[in-house]
Write an enzyme that holds these catalytic residues in place. Structure first.
Site, PDB file in Angstrom:
ATOM      1  N   GLU A  46       9.324   1.114  11.365  1.00 25.32           N
ATOM      2  CA  GLU A  46      10.303   2.199  11.229  1.00 25.32           C
ATOM      3  C   GLU A  46       9.521   3.486  11.388  1.00 25.32           C
ATOM      4  O   GLU A  46       8.751   3.868  10.504  1.00 25.32           O
ATOM      5  CB  GLU A  46      11.004   2.110   9.868  1.00 25.32           C
ATOM      6  N   GLU A  62       8.275  15.572  16.824  1.00 25.09           N
ATOM      7  CA  GLU A  62       8.739  15.459  15.440  1.00 25.09           C
ATOM      8  C   GLU A  62       7.916  16.420  14.581  1.00 25.09           C
ATOM      9  O   GLU A  62       6.733  16.192  14.330  1.00 25.09           O
ATOM     10  CB  GLU A  62       8.588  14.026  14.937  1.00 25.09           C
ATOM     11  N   CYS A  87      12.267  11.182   8.397  1.00 20.66           N
ATOM     12  CA  CYS A  87      12.164  10.691   9.771  1.00 20.66           C
ATOM     13  C   CYS A  87      13.482  10.831  10.527  1.00 20.66           C
ATOM     14  O   CYS A  87      13.478  10.978  11.747  1.00 20.66           O
ATOM     15  CB  CYS A  87      11.709   9.228   9.773  1.00 20.66           C
ATOM     16  N   LYS A 136       0.840  -1.194   0.000  1.00 21.32           N
ATOM     17  CA  LYS A 136       0.000   0.000   0.000  1.00 21.32           C
ATOM     18  C   LYS A 136       0.883   1.255   0.000  1.00 21.32           C
ATOM     19  O   LYS A 136       1.553   1.548   0.988  1.00 21.32           O
ATOM     20  CB  LYS A 136      -0.918   0.045   1.214  1.00 21.32           C
TER      21      LYS A 136
END
Length: 792
Positions: A265, A396, A299, A191
């Site tokens: 992750e 973040e 990230c 996906k």
């Protein structure tokens, strides 16, 4: 007449637009409307949603919103195709992976332009970074496919893999996930991100051209509902997810108790550390690559700048000067540095966090330039004056926003670097190699770059510590994520009960004939339980053997504190840890008859002596591995090396099996200790005395206090406490409780600690294939990749 310097100062980059002709033609060829790719065929587009160019807001195409029925068909196709894909053999799969790599190279410009149109990142990044590395992953994993029968002889493919990727590196993340999965013999339901599906659909055509068999790769597009259907599908054997930590928690909870293999992750808040002796100009360029690459939508972006106090003002001045020269504009212009954010929602989120920092009194600095009026844009931003607990220093942001602060000493730099729930990556800049190699192991992150930034290669693993997730992408460790040990298939369906023999009654003078209450073992000392409760333990013949302490959550708290104080065990040399395990084996051997008697009294086993002998041998085995589980030195396509270090996980809680109460205990505790972890062990709930009798053995074997703590009591209650504790880094449970294992996995999601559970199945603890080997070592360690350039 102007001087050369004056001429150079007035020079500027002219426009260098990339043609979109081929990409637009490809979209037109499909009528700008795409179905799903299932079983090597395209479905008709039914319910669709728009895919937009974030640089100007224009619609590129309509993409199908998959349904749960579509996911069902994709999983069924993958299941049908998997045996045939395995039967092709390593060489057959290698040829197809090689063909994919060649086709990616052949069509790299089309992929790069389409990616820039769909994602908003600059053409320089898609053309020069993403596509070459994507092709590299397929080349590299073609090699692993070829070598699988030799290098992974004791493993098999997991089966059907569900893979879900984010929007920041659409084609590169696709390569990271699909290449190792295919190499190992798995089939895939993939996906792509809702915002950026187009390059995945182009990749489907590449699969057809490369001869990928029907059903091996299936691509389903859509929003989070599609991902949820994949996560919850019972026909998926493994899930690989890259995305936010919040979604990672949801997936961990959803998969608890299902037996699905899982790799996550997740997010990061990576430190970029600059010491006073660093090449400051080089560090500034590295910082640009670290935080403003892909508009900071990375990230592992170096979003926390930590600069030594003595050079802080000078370095910040250099950063501002460099920011002033960053070019913001059309991502299709090859001379631009900063492209568009992926979506207006992301733009609004970044703006909100920055403005909140401004309201808190932080200084917000942006270069004097203008962003295009149309599309999703945010200027490069520097924030100073934030406290270590400020939202912008801990959250973040996932945008082109840098938060800077200073430090005085290397120790303080490490403390600041580790002051986050994340642990994905870090950068260290210094001209002192001894300082760099002292700091790198101290940083709790899966990747550390020394005097470089954002380096990636298919041969080098990538992944995080703590709430940045678990599992690795790339390298040999990345291949293991898509493989299952063959020994797992031989495990018994339920815990094996020992074959009964005649129980020898206690005799006068036998040390076990004395009535006693066995205490807990915390910090190297026997301790009374906090709750002051005890429980009677009966033998196999029903006779009373002893009372044991009933531990509770406060006892676990004390054990965790003791384990953290024993951090020196993790820093001890591997030789020293091996010696201690040998000493334990030696002292256990001296008392072998006593321990065999105790096992027989508890379980009625007629093979008690064999269990003690196997336990001694198991201690020797893990002592042998202690100084031999070496890391690797990779040679990526750079002027330098990447050193993969096998580090201890930290504090591990272990729920031990009821069967084989001594051997099961030793088989789990010894490997954890061998690799430098500190352990809180909950011995067999039914037969705990074999573990408790080890106290004197441990005290005479030079094991430091706190390295191993033993808390007896209810396995369910104590496992629940360990799994919920934020200062416990991993929990192993192997007592045959399916519900208990599921609960451990579910509760671990809050801190995203690693788990290793056995479910309802048993394990033959005498079988070295089931109880030993590299699989156990991998659970007891985490890999840190340190990138070390050779210089200029």
């Amino acid at each position: 007449m102007p001087t050369i310097k004056e001429i150079l100062q007035t020079m500027d980059y002219g426009p260098a637009p990339e043609s979109t002709k081929e990409a637009q033609a490809w979209l037109d060829q499909h009528g700008r409307r795409f179905g799903l790719f299932i079983d090597n065929a395209w479905t008709e587009a039914s319910e669709t949603f728009g895919s937009f160019n974030p640089a100007d807001g224009s619609e590129l195409a309509q993409v199908t919103q998959a349904t749960s029925d579509d996911v069902e068909r994709a999983v069924a196709a993958a299941r049908r195709a998997q045996p045939g894909w395995v039967a092709m053999g390593g060489h057959g799969r290698a040829k197809i992976l090689y063909a994919i790599a060649r086709l990616l190279q052949k069509h790299s410009r089309l992929f790069a332009v389409l990616e820039t149109l769909d994602n908003g990142k600059t053409i320089r990044e898609t053309r020069d970074a993403d596509l070459p590395l994507a092709a590299r992953h397929f080349y590299h994993h073609a090699g692993w496919a070829q070598l699988q029968s030799e290098e992974f002889a004791d493993y098999r493919a997991v089966g059907v893999v569900g893979q879900i990727v984010p929007w920041n590196f659409p084609v590169l993340m696709l390569a990271w996930k699909i290449a190792p999965a295919l190499a190992a013999g798995n089939t895939i339901v993939f996906k792509p991100a809702e915002f950026t599906s187009l390059t995945a659909l182009l990749f489907a055509e590449i699969c057809q051209q490369a001869g990928v068999p029907a059903g091996v790769v299936n691509i389903v597009t859509g929003d989070g509902r599609v991902g949820e259907a994949i996560v919850n599908h019972p026909g998926i054997d493994k899930l690989a997810f890259t995305g936010s930590t919040e979604v990672g928690r949801i997936i961990r909870k959803a998969t608890a108790g299902t037996g699905k293999k899982l790799s996550l992750e997740l997010g990061g808040k990576s430190p970029f550390i600059v010491f006073e002796d660093a090449d400051l100009d080089a560090a500034v360029e590295g910082l640009v690559d670290s935080i403003w690459f892909n508009q900071g939508q990375v990230c592992c972006a170096g979003s926390r700048l930590l600069v030594q106090e003595s050079v802080y003002p000078r370095f910040i001045a250099k950063v501002k000067a460099r920011m002033q020269n960053l070019r913001v504009g059309s991502p299709l212009d090859k001379s631009n540095d900063i492209g568009a954010l992926v979506d207006p929602v992301q733009q609004q989120r970044i703006h909100g966090l920055v403005e909140a920092a401004r309201a808190e009194g932080c200084e917000i600095w942006q270069p004097a330039c203008e962003a295009p009026a149309a599309g999703s844009w945010y200027l490069p931003t520097l924030i100073t004056g934030a406290s270590t607990s400020a939202a912008v220093a801990q959250t973040e942001i996932f945008g082109p926003v840098l938060v800077a602060m200073s430090f005085r000493t290397p120790g303080e730099a490490v403390q600041l670097a580790n002051n986050t729930v994340y642990g994905l990556a870090a950068c260290v800049w210094t001209e002192s190699i001894s300082l760099a190699l002292d700091v790198a192991p101290a940083i709790k992150a899966g990747v550390v770059w020394i005097n470089t930034a954002n380096q990636f290669d298919a041969a080098c693993g990538f992944g995080g510590y703590k709430e940045s997730g678990f599992g690795r992408e790339g390298g040999k460790e990345g291949m293991y994520e898509y493989l299952t040990p063959l020994a797992e298939d031989r495990r018994p369906a339920a815990p094996v009960v020992a074959e009964k023999g005649k129980v020898k009654q206690s005799e006068e003078g036998n040390p076990f004939a004395v009535d006693r209450t066995a205490k807990l073992y915390i910090g190297g000392k026997q301790a009374r339980p906090d709750g002051a409760y005890s429980r009677a333990i009966a033998g196999a013949n029903g006779s009373f053997l002893a009372d044991i302490a009933e531990g509770n959550r406060k006892d676990i708290r004390n054990a965790v504190e003791a384990a953290h104080k024993a951090a020196g065990w993790s820093k001890a040399t591997a030789h020293n840890r091996a010696q201690v395990l040998y000493y334990i084996a030696e002292n256990l051997a001296v008392r072998a008859d006593e321990f065999a008697t105790r096992i027989a009294q508890q379980t009625g086993s007629k093979n008690a002596a064999a269990e003690v002998a196997a336990s001694i041998e198991r201690l020797f085995y893990w002592a042998a591995w202690a100084d031999k589980y070496d890391g690797l030195a990779h040679q990526p396509p750079m002027h330098g090396i990447t050193v993969a270090l096998n580090e201890p996980v930290g504090v591990i809680g272990i729920i031990c099996p009821n069967e084989n109460p001594l051997l099961g205990f030793i088989s789990l505790v010894a490997p954890a200790l061998a690799l430098g972890n500190r352990v809180i062990a909950v011995p067999s709930e039914a037969h705990p005395l074999s573990a408790l009798d080890l106290y004197q053995v441990l005290d005479t074997s030079d094991l430091p206090g706190g390295a191993l703590n033993i808390v007896t009591g209810s396995a369910d209650e104590l496992a629940r406490t360990l799994a919920s504790h934020f200062d416990v880094d991993a929990v192993w449970r192997h007592d045959g409780s399916a519900e208990g294992c599921a609960e451990v996995e579910r509760l671990s999601a809050e801190s995203l600690k690693r788990t290793w559970t056995g479910g309802a199945k048993g394990r033959d603890w005498f079988d070295a294939k089931q109880a030993c080997g590299k699989t156990v070592l991998q659970h007891a360690s985490q890999v840190k990749n340190v990138w070390i350039p050779y210089g200029v």
